[in-house]
Motif scaffolding. Sequence first.
Motif, PDB file in Angstrom:
ATOM      1  N   THR A  32      65.515-114.750  -0.056  1.00  0.00           N
ATOM      2  CA  THR A  32      65.456-113.356   0.631  1.00  0.00           C
ATOM      3  C   THR A  32      65.935-112.392  -0.691  1.00  0.00           C
ATOM      4  O   THR A  32      65.287-111.386  -1.187  1.00  0.00           O
ATOM      5  CB  THR A  32      66.313-112.913   1.523  1.00  0.00           C
ATOM      6  OG1 THR A  32      65.801-113.847   2.825  1.00  0.00           O
ATOM      7  CG2 THR A  32      66.294-111.631   1.983  1.00  0.00           C
TER       8      THR A  32
ATOM      9  N   ARG B 289      63.201-112.357  -3.534  1.00  0.00           N
ATOM     10  CA  ARG B 289      62.109-111.499  -3.147  1.00  0.00           C
ATOM     11  C   ARG B 289      62.648-110.057  -3.404  1.00  0.00           C
ATOM     12  O   ARG B 289      61.787-109.090  -3.558  1.00  0.00           O
ATOM     13  CB  ARG B 289      61.590-111.724  -1.737  1.00  0.00           C
ATOM     14  CG  ARG B 289      61.208-113.309  -1.593  1.00  0.00           C
ATOM     15  CD  ARG B 289      60.598-113.520  -0.222  1.00  0.00           C
ATOM     16  NE  ARG B 289      59.180-113.116  -0.011  1.00  0.00           N
ATOM     17  CZ  ARG B 289      58.286-113.396   0.820  1.00  0.00           C
ATOM     18  NH1 ARG B 289      58.957-114.135   1.838  1.00  0.00           N
ATOM     19  NH2 ARG B 289      57.323-113.003   0.949  1.00  0.00           N
TER      20      ARG B 289
ATOM     21  N   TRP C 186      61.810-112.181   6.233  1.00  0.00           N
ATOM     22  CA  TRP C 186      61.237-111.207   5.205  1.00  0.00           C
ATOM     23  C   TRP C 186      59.946-110.635   5.924  1.00  0.00           C
ATOM     24  O   TRP C 186      59.297-110.814   6.678  1.00  0.00           O
ATOM     25  CB  TRP C 186      60.486-112.195   4.019  1.00  0.00           C
ATOM     26  CG  TRP C 186      60.005-111.238   3.247  1.00  0.00           C
ATOM     27  CD1 TRP C 186      58.684-110.976   2.903  1.00  0.00           C
ATOM     28  CD2 TRP C 186      60.690-110.500   2.257  1.00  0.00           C
ATOM     29  NE1 TRP C 186      58.456-110.173   2.015  1.00  0.00           N
ATOM     30  CE2 TRP C 186      59.478-109.548   1.479  1.00  0.00           C
ATOM     31  CE3 TRP C 186      61.840-110.308   1.727  1.00  0.00           C
ATOM     32  CZ2 TRP C 186      59.937-108.943   0.559  1.00  0.00           C
ATOM     33  CZ3 TRP C 186      62.510-109.473   0.881  1.00  0.00           C
ATOM     34  CH2 TRP C 186      61.268-108.696  -0.018  1.00  0.00           C
ATOM     35  N   ASP C 187      59.925-109.327   5.616  1.00  0.00           N
ATOM     36  CA  ASP C 187      58.981-108.456   5.934  1.00  0.00           C
ATOM     37  C   ASP C 187      58.335-107.599   4.857  1.00  0.00           C
ATOM     38  O   ASP C 187      59.274-107.047   4.062  1.00  0.00           O
ATOM     39  CB  ASP C 187      59.709-107.274   6.913  1.00  0.00           C
ATOM     40  CG  ASP C 187      58.489-106.379   7.510  1.00  0.00           C
ATOM     41  OD1 ASP C 187      57.483-106.029   6.965  1.00  0.00           O
ATOM     42  OD2 ASP C 187      58.864-106.272   8.633  1.00  0.00           O
ATOM     43  N   ASP C 188      56.998-107.823   4.570  1.00  0.00           N
ATOM     44  CA  ASP C 188      56.479-107.202   3.333  1.00  0.00           C
ATOM     45  C   ASP C 188      56.849-105.829   3.393  1.00  0.00           C
ATOM     46  O   ASP C 188      56.468-105.113   2.174  1.00  0.00           O
ATOM     47  CB  ASP C 188      54.940-107.586   3.398  1.00  0.00           C
ATOM     48  CG  ASP C 188      54.644-109.070   2.972  1.00  0.00           C
ATOM     49  OD1 ASP C 188      55.571-109.582   2.438  1.00  0.00           O
ATOM     50  OD2 ASP C 188      53.544-109.466   3.257  1.00  0.00           O
ATOM     51  N   ARG C 189      56.971-104.960   4.290  1.00  0.00           N
ATOM     52  CA  ARG C 189      57.129-103.438   4.337  1.00  0.00           C
ATOM     53  C   ARG C 189      58.604-103.224   3.604  1.00  0.00           C
ATOM     54  O   ARG C 189      58.733-102.139   2.745  1.00  0.00           O
ATOM     55  CB  ARG C 189      57.333-102.989   5.831  1.00  0.00           C
ATOM     56  CG  ARG C 189      55.743-103.020   6.277  1.00  0.00           C
ATOM     57  CD  ARG C 189      55.901-102.502   7.734  1.00  0.00           C
ATOM     58  NE  ARG C 189      56.663-103.677   8.537  1.00  0.00           N
ATOM     59  CZ  ARG C 189      56.922-103.444   9.846  1.00  0.00           C
ATOM     60  NH1 ARG C 189      56.772-102.222  10.562  1.00  0.00           N
ATOM     61  NH2 ARG C 189      57.682-104.273  10.298  1.00  0.00           N
TER      62      ARG C 189
ATOM     63  N   ILE D 162      61.231-106.816  -6.163  1.00  0.00           N
ATOM     64  CA  ILE D 162      60.767-105.181  -5.956  1.00  0.00           C
ATOM     65  C   ILE D 162      61.831-104.418  -6.996  1.00  0.00           C
ATOM     66  O   ILE D 162      61.160-103.513  -7.464  1.00  0.00           O
ATOM     67  CB  ILE D 162      61.121-105.157  -4.432  1.00  0.00           C
ATOM     68  CG1 ILE D 162      60.465-105.783  -3.480  1.00  0.00           C
ATOM     69  CG2 ILE D 162      60.911-103.358  -4.379  1.00  0.00           C
ATOM     70  CD1 ILE D 162      61.116-105.943  -2.123  1.00  0.00           C
TER      71      ILE D 162
ATOM     72  N   ALA E 196      59.266-104.390   0.655  1.00  0.00           N
ATOM     73  CA  ALA E 196      58.700-103.885  -0.730  1.00  0.00           C
ATOM     74  C   ALA E 196      57.955-102.496  -0.781  1.00  0.00           C
ATOM     75  O   ALA E 196      58.185-101.979  -1.687  1.00  0.00           O
ATOM     76  CB  ALA E 196      57.742-105.086  -1.187  1.00  0.00           C
ATOM     77  N   THR E 197      56.945-102.065   0.475  1.00  0.00           N
ATOM     78  CA  THR E 197      56.612-100.969   0.411  1.00  0.00           C
ATOM     79  C   THR E 197      57.672 -99.902   0.525  1.00  0.00           C
ATOM     80  O   THR E 197      57.702 -98.937  -0.181  1.00  0.00           O
ATOM     81  CB  THR E 197      55.662-101.018   1.909  1.00  0.00           C
ATOM     82  OG1 THR E 197      54.726-101.946   1.538  1.00  0.00           O
ATOM     83  CG2 THR E 197      55.146 -99.673   2.051  1.00  0.00           C
TER      84      THR E 197
END
Length: 168
Positions: free
Chosen positions: A39, A42, A14-17, A46, A19-20
Amino acid sequence: MKKIGILSDTHSCWDDRFATHFAGCDEIWHAGDVGCLDTLLRLRAICPVVRAVRGNIDHGPVTRECPEILDFKVEDTGVWMTHIGGYPGRYAPGVRRMLIESRPKIMVAGHSHILKVMYDRELNLLHINPGAAGYHGWQKERTLIRLVIDGSEIRDLEVIELGKVKIV
């Protein structure tokens, strides 16, 4: 008009980016090797519409939730997605026949970890492999894709680079 985020081969990363970069997307498509159900959960936080296929490393809950192939329509654009699909001129066994039967305008596959966007003139479709968004594998760069589907028009395709994979 629909804004679409596309990724593959997260391998439970998972990479918070994510969501960005996928904020404001109407749909997120995951082309397999999800890794774990968390995954997908999450990604759904979004964007409520997440379409995902299972990959060769997926098992248990992911395989129960994700089919091997998805064949669907967004606006007026047919989409066909699987994990191991190959690419124009080198499709995986049986894939070319299924594409001829389905006649999509977009074909999405993962597996190779190699970012590849190319037009198949013979089958009249856009082939998209978003590369790998996770850390596991042989890719040098982690990548995502965004695009817009407006009726039957595919436009504003962007490749998003998440950075080099560090070998330790």
